[in-house]
Design a protein around this motif. Structure first.
Motif, mmCIF file in Angstrom:
data_model
loop_
_atom_site.group_PDB
_atom_site.id
_atom_site.type_symbol
_atom_site.label_atom_id
_atom_site.label_comp_id
_atom_site.label_asym_id
_atom_site.label_seq_id
_atom_site.Cartn_x
_atom_site.Cartn_y
_atom_site.Cartn_z
ATOM 1 N N GLU A 21 0.828 -1.208 0.000
ATOM 2 C CA GLU A 21 0.000 0.000 0.000
ATOM 3 C C GLU A 21 0.861 1.255 0.000
ATOM 4 O OE1 GLU A 21 -2.566 -0.421 3.374
ATOM 5 O OE2 GLU A 21 -3.789 -1.954 2.396
ATOM 6 N N LEU A 22 1.947 1.229 0.764
ATOM 7 C CA LEU A 22 2.857 2.371 0.808
ATOM 8 C C LEU A 22 3.469 2.622 -0.563
ATOM 9 C CD1 LEU A 22 4.416 4.526 2.442
ATOM 10 C CD2 LEU A 22 6.131 2.776 2.888
ATOM 11 N N ILE A 23 3.918 1.577 -1.228
ATOM 12 C CA ILE A 23 4.511 1.712 -2.563
ATOM 13 C C ILE A 23 3.486 2.261 -3.542
ATOM 14 C CG2 ILE A 23 5.420 0.386 -4.514
ATOM 15 C CD1 ILE A 23 6.834 -1.405 -2.387
ATOM 16 N N GLU A 24 2.249 1.763 -3.471
ATOM 17 C CA GLU A 24 1.197 2.277 -4.356
ATOM 18 C C GLU A 24 0.953 3.767 -4.112
ATOM 19 O OE1 GLU A 24 -2.275 -0.156 -3.857
ATOM 20 O OE2 GLU A 24 -1.224 -1.954 -4.535
ATOM 21 N N ARG A 25 0.947 4.169 -2.833
ATOM 22 C CA ARG A 25 0.718 5.587 -2.514
ATOM 23 C C ARG A 25 1.869 6.451 -3.009
ATOM 24 N NH1 ARG A 25 -1.238 5.684 3.660
ATOM 25 N NH2 ARG A 25 -1.572 7.876 3.221
ATOM 26 N N LEU A 26 3.112 5.987 -2.819
ATOM 27 C CA LEU A 26 4.267 6.748 -3.301
ATOM 28 C C LEU A 26 4.242 6.866 -4.818
ATOM 29 C CD1 LEU A 26 7.136 5.400 -1.024
ATOM 30 C CD2 LEU A 26 6.100 7.667 -0.960
ATOM 31 N N ASN A 27 3.923 5.772 -5.505
ATOM 32 C CA ASN A 27 3.844 5.820 -6.966
ATOM 33 C C ASN A 27 2.723 6.746 -7.422
ATOM 34 O OD1 ASN A 27 6.017 4.146 -7.544
ATOM 35 N ND2 ASN A 27 4.789 2.301 -7.430
ATOM 36 N N ILE A 33 1.822 9.442 -5.868
ATOM 37 C CA ILE A 33 2.275 10.816 -5.641
ATOM 38 C C ILE A 33 3.354 11.209 -6.644
ATOM 39 C CG2 ILE A 33 3.483 12.347 -4.029
ATOM 40 C CD1 ILE A 33 2.279 10.629 -1.748
ATOM 41 N N PHE A 34 4.389 10.384 -6.757
ATOM 42 C CA PHE A 34 5.586 10.769 -7.508
ATOM 43 C C PHE A 34 5.719 10.116 -8.876
ATOM 44 C CE2 PHE A 34 6.920 11.051 -2.962
ATOM 45 C CZ PHE A 34 7.086 12.417 -2.915
ATOM 46 N N GLY A 35 4.991 9.043 -9.132
ATOM 47 C CA GLY A 35 5.171 8.330 -10.391
ATOM 48 C C GLY A 35 6.585 7.783 -10.471
ATOM 49 N N GLU A 36 7.248 8.057 -11.572
ATOM 50 C CA GLU A 36 8.611 7.567 -11.772
ATOM 51 C C GLU A 36 9.616 8.710 -11.692
ATOM 52 O OE1 GLU A 36 9.397 4.424 -14.093
ATOM 53 O OE2 GLU A 36 7.430 3.529 -13.835
ATOM 54 N N ALA A 37 9.290 9.735 -10.915
ATOM 55 C CA ALA A 37 10.155 10.916 -10.812
ATOM 56 C C ALA A 37 11.495 10.593 -10.163
ATOM 57 C CB ALA A 37 9.451 12.017 -10.030
ATOM 58 N N ALA A 38 11.523 9.595 -9.300
ATOM 59 C CA ALA A 38 12.746 9.227 -8.595
ATOM 60 C C ALA A 38 12.620 7.772 -8.165
ATOM 61 C CB ALA A 38 12.941 10.124 -7.366
ATOM 62 N N PRO A 39 13.738 7.125 -7.842
ATOM 63 C CA PRO A 39 13.657 5.747 -7.333
ATOM 64 C C PRO A 39 12.838 5.674 -6.049
ATOM 65 C CG PRO A 39 15.924 6.304 -7.920
ATOM 66 C CD PRO A 39 15.116 7.567 -8.017
ATOM 67 N N GLN A 87 12.107 8.354 -2.899
ATOM 68 C CA GLN A 87 10.776 8.852 -2.585
ATOM 69 C C GLN A 87 10.476 8.663 -1.100
ATOM 70 O OE1 GLN A 87 7.774 7.113 -5.135
ATOM 71 N NE2 GLN A 87 9.063 7.340 -6.949
ATOM 72 N N ALA A 88 10.792 7.469 -0.589
ATOM 73 C CA ALA A 88 10.529 7.182 0.820
ATOM 74 C C ALA A 88 11.368 8.072 1.727
ATOM 75 C CB ALA A 88 10.806 5.711 1.110
ATOM 76 N N SER A 89 12.622 8.298 1.367
ATOM 77 C CA SER A 89 13.480 9.179 2.169
ATOM 78 C C SER A 89 12.939 10.599 2.180
ATOM 79 C CB SER A 89 14.906 9.174 1.621
ATOM 80 O OG SER A 89 15.492 7.915 1.778
ATOM 81 N N PHE A 90 12.451 11.047 1.028
ATOM 82 C CA PHE A 90 11.892 12.393 0.931
ATOM 83 C C PHE A 90 10.645 12.525 1.806
ATOM 84 C CE2 PHE A 90 9.362 15.692 -1.325
ATOM 85 C CZ PHE A 90 10.232 16.753 -1.162
ATOM 86 N N VAL A 91 9.770 11.514 1.750
ATOM 87 C CA VAL A 91 8.563 11.537 2.580
ATOM 88 C C VAL A 91 8.945 11.535 4.055
ATOM 89 C CG1 VAL A 91 6.506 10.220 3.236
ATOM 90 C CG2 VAL A 91 7.076 10.514 0.828
ATOM 91 N N ASN A 92 9.943 10.723 4.424
ATOM 92 C CA ASN A 92 10.398 10.710 5.816
ATOM 93 C C ASN A 92 10.935 12.078 6.230
ATOM 94 O OD1 ASN A 92 9.720 8.038 6.240
ATOM 95 N ND2 ASN A 92 11.765 7.275 5.805
#
Length: 164
Positions: free
Chosen positions: A57-63, A65-71, A75-80
């Motif tokens: 679910e977390l991966i789906e939410r990040l994708n 938000i950001f799509g393929e803008a970054a690995p 993305q997870a580090s940025f959200v943190n």
């Protein structure tokens, strides 16, 4: 279009075929026992190395938000980082702690999140620019720090910093 793959040279090793007494099959009478394998059917096997549901679910939410803008890890580090900056706001934390999600989303959280994104963008840009300037001295120091972190297998413990 399916590709044809020649599997004639593949052999399964490390396994033995042994007789098994299956209860209710007639014992030693192999002709009456139905020993054929039944397929599990489509989707009957779990995915290899399946992720826990919350990670999927977390991966789906990040994708989303950001799509393929970054690995994904970036993305997870940025959200943190955004969450860490937002946690510094005592009013927002009080609203989150004392209210249901719907109510907290109507309070100061949206504005604090936007300010955290702007702060993260500005500080990351400033930090990256400092490392990539022409004299390269800062990048050498950073490289040594990264080596030490990689060698130790750890990260900088942010809770030990206690600075704002």
């Amino acid at each position: 279009m399916t590709d044809q793959v020649d599997l004639s040279g593949i052999s399964l090793t490390g396994y033995d075929i042994q007789s098994v007494d299956l209860s209710g099959t007639g014992g030693d009478d192999d002709e009456e026992a139905d020993l054929s394998l039944r397929p599990v059917g489509p989707g009957g096997s779990p995915a290899p190395n399946a992720l826990p549901i919350y990670l999927q679910e977390l991966i789906e939410r990040l994708n989303g938000i950001f799509g393929e803008a970054a690995p994904l890890k970036d993305q997870a580090s940025f959200v943190n980082q955004i969450a860490a900056i937002t946690r510094e706001n005592e009013i927002v934390m009080a609203q989150v702690d004392k209210n249901p999600k719907e109510q907290a989303l109507k309070g100061n959280l949206p504005g604090a999140t936007q300010m955290a994104v702007a702060r993260a963008m500005a500080s990351n840009n400033t930090l990256a620019s400092a490392l990539l300037k022409e004299d390269r001295q800062s990048l050498g120091i950073m490289t040594n720090l990264i080596y030490d972190l990689l060698k130790s297998g750890g990260d900088i413990n942010l809770s030990d910093l206690n600075v704002t």
